[in-house]
Design a protein around this motif. Structure first.
Motif, PDB file in Angstrom:
ATOM      1  N   MET A  63       1.497  -4.653  -7.979  1.00  0.00           N
ATOM      2  CA  MET A  63       0.742  -4.147  -7.090  1.00  0.00           C
ATOM      3  C   MET A  63      -0.433  -3.386  -7.532  1.00  0.00           C
ATOM      4  SD  MET A  63       3.111  -2.652  -3.987  1.00  0.00           S
ATOM      5  CE  MET A  63       4.822  -2.648  -4.778  1.00  0.00           C
ATOM      6  N   ASP A  64      -1.507  -4.040  -7.831  1.00  0.00           N
ATOM      7  CA  ASP A  64      -2.582  -3.590  -8.545  1.00  0.00           C
ATOM      8  C   ASP A  64      -3.617  -2.954  -7.669  1.00  0.00           C
ATOM      9  OD1 ASP A  64      -1.451  -4.124 -11.061  1.00  0.00           O
ATOM     10  OD2 ASP A  64      -2.136  -6.289 -11.058  1.00  0.00           O
ATOM     11  N   SER A  65      -3.505  -3.446  -6.414  1.00  0.00           N
ATOM     12  CA  SER A  65      -4.749  -3.134  -5.458  1.00  0.00           C
ATOM     13  C   SER A  65      -3.970  -2.536  -4.164  1.00  0.00           C
ATOM     14  CB  SER A  65      -5.606  -4.337  -4.974  1.00  0.00           C
ATOM     15  OG  SER A  65      -4.779  -5.408  -4.416  1.00  0.00           O
ATOM     16  N   ILE A  66      -4.890  -1.982  -3.387  1.00  0.00           N
ATOM     17  CA  ILE A  66      -4.354  -1.490  -1.894  1.00  0.00           C
ATOM     18  C   ILE A  66      -4.198  -2.705  -1.213  1.00  0.00           C
ATOM     19  CG2 ILE A  66      -6.701  -1.365  -0.870  1.00  0.00           C
ATOM     20  CD1 ILE A  66      -4.082   1.059  -0.485  1.00  0.00           C
ATOM     21  N   ASP A  67      -4.573  -4.147  -1.340  1.00  0.00           N
ATOM     22  CA  ASP A  67      -4.300  -4.972  -0.527  1.00  0.00           C
ATOM     23  C   ASP A  67      -2.822  -5.490  -1.032  1.00  0.00           C
ATOM     24  OD1 ASP A  67      -6.568  -5.197   0.700  1.00  0.00           O
ATOM     25  OD2 ASP A  67      -7.510  -6.648  -0.552  1.00  0.00           O
ATOM     26  N   ASP A  68      -2.436  -5.531  -2.280  1.00  0.00           N
ATOM     27  CA  ASP A  68      -1.217  -5.728  -2.814  1.00  0.00           C
ATOM     28  C   ASP A  68      -0.384  -4.903  -1.990  1.00  0.00           C
ATOM     29  OD1 ASP A  68      -2.163  -7.731  -4.336  1.00  0.00           O
ATOM     30  OD2 ASP A  68      -2.371  -6.734  -6.129  1.00  0.00           O
ATOM     31  N   LEU A  69      -0.502  -3.633  -2.218  1.00  0.00           N
ATOM     32  CA  LEU A  69       0.569  -2.709  -1.529  1.00  0.00           C
ATOM     33  C   LEU A  69       0.706  -3.216  -0.147  1.00  0.00           C
ATOM     34  CD1 LEU A  69       1.963   0.088  -2.140  1.00  0.00           C
ATOM     35  CD2 LEU A  69      -0.036   1.154  -0.969  1.00  0.00           C
ATOM     36  N   PHE A  70      -0.263  -3.136   0.743  1.00  0.00           N
ATOM     37  CA  PHE A  70      -0.058  -3.459   2.125  1.00  0.00           C
ATOM     38  C   PHE A  70       0.606  -4.857   2.039  1.00  0.00           C
ATOM     39  CE2 PHE A  70      -3.638  -0.734   3.044  1.00  0.00           C
ATOM     40  CZ  PHE A  70      -3.021   0.536   3.344  1.00  0.00           C
ATOM     41  N   LYS A  71       0.483  -5.779   1.242  1.00  0.00           N
ATOM     42  CA  LYS A  71       1.090  -7.105   1.221  1.00  0.00           C
ATOM     43  C   LYS A  71       2.808  -6.893   1.213  1.00  0.00           C
ATOM     44  CE  LYS A  71       1.303 -11.704  -0.507  1.00  0.00           C
ATOM     45  NZ  LYS A  71       1.147 -12.438  -1.667  1.00  0.00           N
ATOM     46  N   PHE A  72       2.984  -6.003  -0.053  1.00  0.00           N
ATOM     47  CA  PHE A  72       4.283  -5.775  -0.208  1.00  0.00           C
ATOM     48  C   PHE A  72       4.936  -5.026   0.976  1.00  0.00           C
ATOM     49  CE2 PHE A  72       7.933  -2.833  -1.526  1.00  0.00           C
ATOM     50  CZ  PHE A  72       8.339  -3.577  -2.334  1.00  0.00           C
ATOM     51  N   TYR A  73       4.254  -4.119   1.950  1.00  0.00           N
ATOM     52  CA  TYR A  73       4.561  -3.393   2.857  1.00  0.00           C
ATOM     53  C   TYR A  73       5.211  -4.347   4.043  1.00  0.00           C
ATOM     54  CZ  TYR A  73       4.600  -0.485   7.230  1.00  0.00           C
ATOM     55  OH  TYR A  73       4.675   0.019   8.368  1.00  0.00           O
ATOM     56  N   ARG A  74       4.200  -5.140   4.356  1.00  0.00           N
ATOM     57  CA  ARG A  74       4.495  -6.220   5.488  1.00  0.00           C
ATOM     58  C   ARG A  74       5.769  -7.174   4.699  1.00  0.00           C
ATOM     59  NH1 ARG A  74      -1.069  -6.453   4.926  1.00  0.00           N
ATOM     60  NH2 ARG A  74      -0.957  -8.293   3.672  1.00  0.00           N
ATOM     61  N   GLU A  75       5.570  -7.858   3.794  1.00  0.00           N
ATOM     62  CA  GLU A  75       6.534  -8.848   3.285  1.00  0.00           C
ATOM     63  C   GLU A  75       7.995  -8.308   3.009  1.00  0.00           C
ATOM     64  OE1 GLU A  75       4.610 -11.529   0.595  1.00  0.00           O
ATOM     65  OE2 GLU A  75       3.031 -11.968   2.187  1.00  0.00           O
ATOM     66  N   GLU A  76       7.921  -7.219   2.245  1.00  0.00           N
ATOM     67  CA  GLU A  76       9.345  -6.606   1.757  1.00  0.00           C
ATOM     68  C   GLU A  76       9.758  -5.281   2.561  1.00  0.00           C
ATOM     69  OE1 GLU A  76      10.882  -8.402  -0.219  1.00  0.00           O
ATOM     70  OE2 GLU A  76       9.307  -9.678  -1.122  1.00  0.00           O
ATOM     71  N   PHE A  77       8.880  -4.322   2.550  1.00  0.00           N
ATOM     72  CA  PHE A  77       9.597  -3.034   3.074  1.00  0.00           C
ATOM     73  C   PHE A  77       9.768  -3.089   4.734  1.00  0.00           C
ATOM     74  CE2 PHE A  77       8.473   0.554   5.784  1.00  0.00           C
ATOM     75  CZ  PHE A  77       9.504   1.387   5.445  1.00  0.00           C
ATOM     76  N   LEU A  78       8.590  -3.748   5.388  1.00  0.00           N
ATOM     77  CA  LEU A  78       9.186  -3.955   6.759  1.00  0.00           C
ATOM     78  C   LEU A  78      10.519  -4.655   7.377  1.00  0.00           C
ATOM     79  CD1 LEU A  78       5.440  -4.354   8.654  1.00  0.00           C
ATOM     80  CD2 LEU A  78       7.546  -2.447   8.920  1.00  0.00           C
ATOM     81  N   PRO A  79      10.668  -5.883   6.685  1.00  0.00           N
ATOM     82  CA  PRO A  79      11.900  -6.477   7.097  1.00  0.00           C
ATOM     83  C   PRO A  79      13.134  -5.698   6.559  1.00  0.00           C
ATOM     84  CG  PRO A  79      10.387  -8.316   5.823  1.00  0.00           C
ATOM     85  CD  PRO A  79       9.877  -6.794   5.753  1.00  0.00           C
ATOM     86  N   ALA A  80      13.067  -5.127   5.405  1.00  0.00           N
ATOM     87  CA  ALA A  80      14.270  -4.197   4.937  1.00  0.00           C
ATOM     88  C   ALA A  80      14.473  -3.008   5.937  1.00  0.00           C
ATOM     89  CB  ALA A  80      13.894  -3.695   3.529  1.00  0.00           C
ATOM     90  N   TYR A  81      13.400  -2.431   6.314  1.00  0.00           N
ATOM     91  CA  TYR A  81      13.410  -1.158   7.286  1.00  0.00           C
ATOM     92  C   TYR A  81      13.816  -1.676   8.557  1.00  0.00           C
ATOM     93  CZ  TYR A  81      12.017   3.244   9.351  1.00  0.00           C
ATOM     94  OH  TYR A  81      11.937   4.253   9.975  1.00  0.00           O
ATOM     95  N   SER A  82      13.357  -2.593   9.242  1.00  0.00           N
ATOM     96  CA  SER A  82      13.652  -3.152  10.649  1.00  0.00           C
ATOM     97  C   SER A  82      15.171  -3.501  10.572  1.00  0.00           C
ATOM     98  CB  SER A  82      12.787  -4.184  10.966  1.00  0.00           C
ATOM     99  OG  SER A  82      12.826  -4.990  10.319  1.00  0.00           O
ATOM    100  N   ASP A  83      15.435  -4.279   9.528  1.00  0.00           N
ATOM    101  CA  ASP A  83      17.109  -4.627   9.511  1.00  0.00           C
ATOM    102  C   ASP A  83      17.847  -3.515   9.385  1.00  0.00           C
ATOM    103  OD1 ASP A  83      16.056  -7.135   9.658  1.00  0.00           O
ATOM    104  OD2 ASP A  83      16.688  -7.935   7.676  1.00  0.00           O
ATOM    105  N   LEU A  84      17.575  -2.579   8.638  1.00  0.00           N
ATOM    106  CA  LEU A  84      18.448  -1.223   8.336  1.00  0.00           C
ATOM    107  C   LEU A  84      18.531  -0.522   9.716  1.00  0.00           C
ATOM    108  CD1 LEU A  84      20.062   0.837   6.852  1.00  0.00           C
ATOM    109  CD2 LEU A  84      17.805   1.791   6.447  1.00  0.00           C
ATOM    110  N   VAL A  85      17.288  -0.178  10.138  1.00  0.00           N
ATOM    111  CA  VAL A  85      17.347   0.656  11.639  1.00  0.00           C
ATOM    112  C   VAL A  85      17.870  -0.202  12.869  1.00  0.00           C
ATOM    113  CG1 VAL A  85      15.681   1.550  13.248  1.00  0.00           C
ATOM    114  CG2 VAL A  85      15.292   1.914  10.827  1.00  0.00           C
ATOM    115  N   GLY A  86      17.828  -1.390  12.821  1.00  0.00           N
ATOM    116  CA  GLY A  86      18.175  -2.262  13.826  1.00  0.00           C
ATOM    117  C   GLY A  86      19.771  -2.189  13.670  1.00  0.00           C
TER     118      GLY A  86
END
Length: 198
Positions: free
Chosen positions: A1-24
């Motif tokens: 994640m060298d850029s803010i775009d990479d960070l947001f891509k990681f957020y959408r593709e990796e974090f959100l699925p993990a977080y929503s699965d856990l909370v659900g």
């Protein structure tokens, strides 16, 4: 994640699925995660702070990345632990394994073992990769969760409910029988004692 775009891509593709699965799954938002999310957001806000120079912005981007990776891995670990707790109840109860699953008992046990081995491997890779590649263990955690989901989907909740209801009924019958035996034993003992001493 060298850029803010990479960070947001990681957020959408990796974090959100993990977080929503856990909370659900657990129907809760653990404080530990909220603290990491807050830290991520704070560093992103600082990255966009016009008063900071490029070096400080870059440092905040790196810190945001670190917190986001940490919270993503924590989501998978907490989800795995919750799944393990639920699956362990099935694994320990031979009647649930035999009568409440839509797969064979041996397949359940085999996949449950793989579920545990993958988590162990993920944790080992994570520890070996500290300071080198914090994402090295991510795929192992994701695969473990995938297997956990398969196992949970193999549970027939209608059959499980019927089995638990039957188990309660049997316990009630056994308790009532033991109570009646105790009462009858008391009555017979009283009659015998009265016959002997009368």
């Amino acid at each position: 994640m060298d850029s803010i775009d990479d960070l947001f891509k990681f957020y959408r593709e990796e974090f959100l699925p993990a977080y929503s699965d856990l909370v659900g799954y657990i129907a809760d938002k653990p404080t530990l995660l909220l603290t990491q999310i807050e830290s991520t957001f704070t560093h992103i806000a600082q990255y966009f702070n016009p008063q900071l120079n490029e070096s400080l912005k870059s440092e905040n981007l790196h810190k945001a990345k670190t917190h986001l990776i940490r919270v993503t891995l924590d989501c998978y670990k907490l989800l795995w632990a919750s799944m393990h707790s639920d699956l362990k109840k099935i694994e320990k109860d031979k009647y649930k394994r035999k009568f409440a699953l839509n797969i064979s008992e041996s397949e359940f046990l085999s996949k449950f073992l793989e579920f545990k081995k993958l988590a162990k491997k993920a944790r080992r890779v994570e520890m070996e990769s500290i300071g080198v590649d914090p994402l090295a263990s991510l795929e192992y955690y994701k695969k473990a969760i995938e297997i956990g989901n398969e196992l949970l989907e193999s549970v027939d909740h209608h059959k499980l409910q019927e089995l638990e209801s039957l188990s309660k009924n049997i316990k009630t019958i056994i308790t009532a029988r033991e109570f009646l035996i105790g009462v009858l034993t008391g009555i017979i003992s009283t009659l015998i004692v009265n016959q002997i001493f009368i």
